[in-house]
Write an enzyme that holds these catalytic residues in place. Structure first.
Site, PDB file in Angstrom:
ATOM      1  N   ILE A 106      11.905   0.870 -14.874  1.00 14.55           N
ATOM      2  CA  ILE A 106      10.738   1.366 -14.143  1.00 14.55           C
ATOM      3  C   ILE A 106      11.092   2.593 -13.295  1.00 14.55           C
ATOM      4  O   ILE A 106      10.209   3.256 -12.756  1.00 14.55           O
ATOM      5  CB  ILE A 106      10.124   0.250 -13.263  1.00 14.55           C
ATOM      6  CG1 ILE A 106      11.195  -0.414 -12.405  1.00 14.55           C
ATOM      7  CG2 ILE A 106       9.444  -0.779 -14.122  1.00 14.55           C
ATOM      8  CD1 ILE A 106      11.346   0.129 -11.051  1.00 14.55           C
ATOM      9  N   ASP A 141      21.274   9.220   2.720  1.00 15.23           N
ATOM     10  CA  ASP A 141      20.474   9.713   1.596  1.00 15.23           C
ATOM     11  C   ASP A 141      19.031   9.215   1.689  1.00 15.23           C
ATOM     12  O   ASP A 141      18.528   8.535   0.795  1.00 15.23           O
ATOM     13  CB  ASP A 141      21.110   9.244   0.277  1.00 15.23           C
ATOM     14  CG  ASP A 141      20.559   9.993  -0.932  1.00 15.23           C
ATOM     15  OD1 ASP A 141      20.011  11.088  -0.742  1.00 15.23           O
ATOM     16  OD2 ASP A 141      20.672   9.469  -2.055  1.00 15.23           O
ATOM     17  N   VAL A 201      16.653   1.325 -12.831  1.00 17.82           N
ATOM     18  CA  VAL A 201      16.204   0.068 -12.240  1.00 17.82           C
ATOM     19  C   VAL A 201      15.203  -0.617 -13.157  1.00 17.82           C
ATOM     20  O   VAL A 201      14.277   0.015 -13.678  1.00 17.82           O
ATOM     21  CB  VAL A 201      15.567   0.312 -10.853  1.00 17.82           C
ATOM     22  CG1 VAL A 201      15.080  -1.004 -10.252  1.00 17.82           C
ATOM     23  CG2 VAL A 201      16.567   0.994  -9.921  1.00 17.82           C
TER      24      VAL A 201
END
Length: 674
Positions: free
Chosen positions: A179, A335, A187
C-alpha cells in the site's frame, strides 16, 4: 568487525620486535596472499551484513574496486547531465521550466533511478513549498511513499527468512500489493491471527550495497572539497558520517522498533501525540510489524478539515513535541516528512517510521535554549558566545566583528521582529555570515536543522504565516522559569539583569509567553520559584529581587503618604502639614511593572482566587518565604532608619546655620465660626 588498526589491502604491515638487548626494531612486511584474501573476505562480509556504519571499513572495501566506483559515478552523472541539458534546451525553446510538469516528472524519475540516498534529498525538498515550485512539489511528494515497489516474491522471501515462516502462516491477512513504497522499504496492510490490524514493512533488496557506495563517493568528494576549498571550514566528512550512521541504523528494523518504544516512553504522554505499538514476535532485521494507524497525511489539509480536525493545531502539537525532543530529552525524530506524520481520525498526531533518529547532548540542548532566548531578545553579545558553546566557533575566535554582524543581519531580516522570522530565513542569513567569518557546522547540527526545516516546510504548507520560532518561545520561556539546571538558572540571571539592574520588561515577556505553554502551571512555577529563591543557587536573583520589591513597597508607601497629606491640606485645612513627595519616576516604573506582573499571574493557568488564601497560608509557613520576608522587612527598616537619620542631620544643619533654636511647629486651625 575489522579493527581500526588493520591495514588496507595490499599495503605493508608494520610490526615492532624487541630483541634480548631491549632495543625496539620496526619490521615491515607485505601481507601474504592468504592474509589479503582473508582480509578481503572479512571486509566484504562486513559491507554486506554489518549493521553499523564504519567509514574506514567502507573505504577499505571500495578503494580496491575503482571500476565499480567509476561505473556508479557514471551511472549518476550521465542521467543527471542529461536532465540538466533537457532543462536548458526547454528554456531555450521558451518553455517555462518551473511550471513544466514533464520536467517535474523527469526530476522525480531521476531521483528514483539514482537510488535511496538521492530519494531522501527529494523527500526533504518535497516539504519546502517556499523553495520548490508547486508542480515540482506535487511530484516530489510522491517520493515519500509512492515509489515503484519491488516484487512480492522477494518480500515474501524476506518475511520467511526473517520470521521463520511463510507470510500466510504468520499473518491472517496480507494485502495482495504494497500500500506504500518508500526509499528503504515497502509496506503491506495485514492482520494478525489474533485480529489486530498491522502494517508490515519489508526492506528493499541490495539496499546496503547501493547506499554504501554512494556514501563512499560523497565522502571522498566532501574530503576533497574540505581540503582544497578554503571557504569550507565545516567538517563535511564528519557530517556525512553522522548521516551515514543514521541511515545504517534505519536499515535495521530491530533498531527501529527499539527507537519507537523509547519515543513512546519519552513523548507518548504528550497531549494528542500517538505512537504505534511494535509487535516484536513478528519483527526482525528486515521485517517490521507495527500497529496499523488509520489517518490522513498532515499535508492533506482539505481531507483533515473534512474530518472536523484543525490541521494547524496538529502542527502546533508537532512543534511542541519537537521542542521536547530537541531541548528536553535530546532524542529526536530526524526524518519528520509528511509520509511519517498522520492526523488520526480522532484528531491526534501519529508519528511513524522511527528508523532515522538522533540524539543531542545536554550542553548542546542548553546552548540551543540560550541561543533562542538571546535571539528573541536581540542580545547579540550573548548570542555570539552561544555559538562558541555550540561549537560553531572556536573558543579563540575574535567575536568583536561578529557581534555587529549579528545585529545587522537579524535587525534587517524581513523587516520583522526576530520572533516572527522563520527557520529558513535564519539559516539563509547565517549562511551568508559563514562565508565571511570562521563559522563551521558541527556534525550533530546537520540532522537538527534538517528536522526543523522539514517540520517548518510542513507548517508553511498548512499555514503560510506559521512561525516556528514564535511558536517555540512559550516553551523556551517555560523552561527558563521552571528548569532547575545550573545552566538555565545562569541564563535566566543573565537575561533578567544587566549592569546590576533588574529588567522587569524581560520578566514580563517571559511570564506572558510561558503561560501559553501547554504544561505551564501557576502552582508548579510558584513552588519551584520559592524553592529556588530560598536556596544558595538563587542568592543573586533573590538579593536583587528583594531590592526591587522594596522599591515597589517604598513607592506604594510614598504614594499613599502623599495622598494622605494632600487630603489633609485640601480638605481639613491643616496648613502646617507639608505635602510629602510621591514616588520617584524609577520607583513608579517598578510599581507599574509589579502591577502588570500580578495581572499576568492572575491570567495564568492554575491561578484560582478561591484557592489563593490557603496557598498564601502554606507559603507563609515555608522557611524560604519567611527568609525572603525577613530580607524585605530588614531592608524596609534600614531604609526607614536611614531616612530618619538623614532628616535629623538635615535639621541639625539648619539649626547650626541659623544659630537659633527651632520652635515646635504649631497647628493653624481655621477660624471658629460665629
Amino acid at each position: 568487525m575489522i579493527a581500526k588498526t588493520d591495514p588496507p589491502l595490499n599495503e605493508p604491515i608494520e610490526t615492532k620486535h624487541t630483541p634480548e638487548n631491549g632495543a625496539i626494531v620496526k619490521v615491515v612486511t607485505l601481507p601474504t596472499l592468504e592474509q589479503a584474501q582473508e582480509y578481503k573476505a572479512v571486509v566484504t562480509k562486513n559491507i554486506q551484513t554489518e549493521l553499523r556504519y564504519d567509514a574506514q571499513v567502507i573505504t577499505a572495501y571500495y578503494q580496491n574496486r575503482p571500476l565499480q566506483v567509476l561505473r556508479r559515478i557514471f551511472s549518476v552523472l550521465t542521467p543527471t547531465f542529461a536532465f540538466i541539458f533537457g532543462l536548458w534546451w526547454k528554456s531555450k525553446r521558451g518553455i517555462v521550466v518551473k511550471n513544466d510538469r514533464r520536467s517535474a516528472i523527469g526530476l522525480r524519475e531521476l531521483l528514483t533511478q539514482l537510488g535511496p540516498a538521492y530519494i531522501k534529498i527529494g523527500q526533504a525538498l518535497s516539504t519546502r513549498p517556499d523553495l520548490v515550485p508547486p508542480v515540482y512539489l506535487e511530484e516530489l511528494t510522491k517520493l515519500q511513499d509512492k515509489l515503484p515497489p519491488f516484487p512480492n516474491e522477494i518480500a515474501y522471501q524476506f518475511i520467511e527468512e526473517e520470521l521463520g515462516q511463510p507470510p500466510n502462516e504468520v499473518y491472517a491477512e496480507l494485502s495482495p500489493e504494497p500500500i506504500a513504497a518508500a526509499s528503504l522499504g515497502q509496506v503491506y496492510k495485514g492482520k494478525l491471527k489474533t485480529g489486530e490490524e498491522v502494517a508490515v514493512k519489508v526492506q528493499r533488496p541490495d539496499l546496503r550495497e547501493r547506499i554504501t557506495i554512494d556514501l563512499f563517493i560523497l565522502r571522498r568528494l566532501a574530503t576533497w572539497a574540505q581540503t582544497n576549498i578554503k571557504r569550507i571550514r565545516s567538517d563535511l566528512a564528519a557530517i556525512l558520517d553522522e548521516l551515514g550512521s543514521r541511515i545504517f541504523e534505519e536499515m535495521d528494523y530491530i533498531h527501529e522498533g527499539e527507537n519507537a518504544e523509547r519515543f513512546y516512553q519519552l513523548y507518548g504522554h504528550l497531549k494528542d501525540v500517538y505512537v504505534p505499538k511494535i509487535y516484536w514476535e513478528y519483527t526482525n532485521r528486515r521485517v517490521l510489524t507495527m500497529e496499523w494507524i488509520n489517518g490522513v497525511k498532515l499535508t492533506q489539509t482539505a481531507e483533515i478539515n473534512s474530518l472536523g480536525i484543525d490541521a494547524r493545531y496538529l502542527i502546533e502539537v508537532g512543534v511542541n513535541c519537537s521542542l521536547r525532543q530537541l531541548l528536553e530529552h535530546g532524542f529526536f525524530h530526524a526524518d519528520p516528512h509528511p509520509g511519517n506524520l498522520l492526523a488520526t481520525l480522532d484528531g491526534k498526531l501519529a508519528y511513524l517510521d522511527f528508523g532515522m533518529m538522533s540524539e543531542i547532548k545536554p550542553p548542546q540542548r542548553y546552548g540551543l535554549i540560550e541561543a533562542i532566548v538571546h535571539l528573541v531578545n536581540r542580545d547579540f553579545d550573548a548570542l555570539a558566545y552561544d555559538y562558541v558553546k555550540l561549537e560553531f566557533l572556536t573558543p579563540d575566535t575574535d567575536l568583536r566583528p561578529i557581534i555587529p554582524a549579528f545585529a545587522r543581519v537579524f535587525n534587517n531580516a524581513l523587516g520583522a521582529s526576530v520572533a516572527e522570522m522563520n527557520i529558513k530565513s535564519i539559516t539563509d542569513e547565517l549562511s551568508a555570515l559563514m562565508y565571511e567569518y570562521p563559522f563551521r557546522v558541527p556534525a550533530y547540527y546537520a540532522l537538527i536543522i534538517r528536522s526543523l526545516v522539514t517540520l517548518e516546510g510542513i507548517a508553511i504548507n498548512i499555514d503560510a504565516n506559521f512561525k516556528v520560532l514564535s511558536e517555540a518561545y512559550p516553551y523556551v520561556a517555560k523552561r527558563l522559569l521552571t528548569d532547575s539546571s545550573p545552566e538555565l538558572r545562569a541564563s535566566l540571571r543573565d537575561l533578567l539583569f544587566k549592569d546590576g539592574k533588574f529588567r522587569w520588561n524581560r520578566l514580563e515577556n517571559l511570564l506572558r509567553n510561558a503561560r501559553s505553554s501547554q504544561d505551564y502551571d501557576f502552582n508548579l512555577v510558584l513552588n519551584q520559584t520559592v524553592d529556588f529563591l530560598s536556596s544558595d543557587r538563587g542568592s543573586f536573583i533573590r538579593d536583587k529581587l528583594v531590592d526591587e520589591v522594596v522599591k515597589g513597597i517604598d513607592a506604594l508607601s510614598k504614594n499613599a503618604l502623599h495622598r494622605v497629606t494632600y487630603l489633609l491640606r485640601e480638605r481639613v485645612g491643616l496648613t502646617a502639614v507639608n505635602e510629602t513627595p510621591g514616588a520617584t519616576i524609577e520607583q513608579q516604573q517598578t510599581l507599574e511593572h509589579i502591577k502588570r506582573i500580578l495581572q499576568i499571574l492572575q491570567e495564568t493557568r492554575g491561578f484560582d482566587s478561591a484557592k489563593l488564601v490557603p496557598q498564601i497560608a502554606q507559603l507563609i509557613v515555608n522557611p524560604g518565604v519567611q527568609r525572603l520576608g525577613q530580607q524585605v522587612a530588614n531592608q524596609l527598616v534600614q531604609k526607614a532608619v536611614a531616612k530618619l537619620i538623614r532628616e535629623l542631620l538635615a535639621a541639625e544643619q539648619v539649626n547650626s546655620k541659623n544659630n537659633v533654636e527651632l520652635e515646635p511647629a504649631r497647628l493653624s486651625l481655621p477660624p471658629a465660626s460665629v
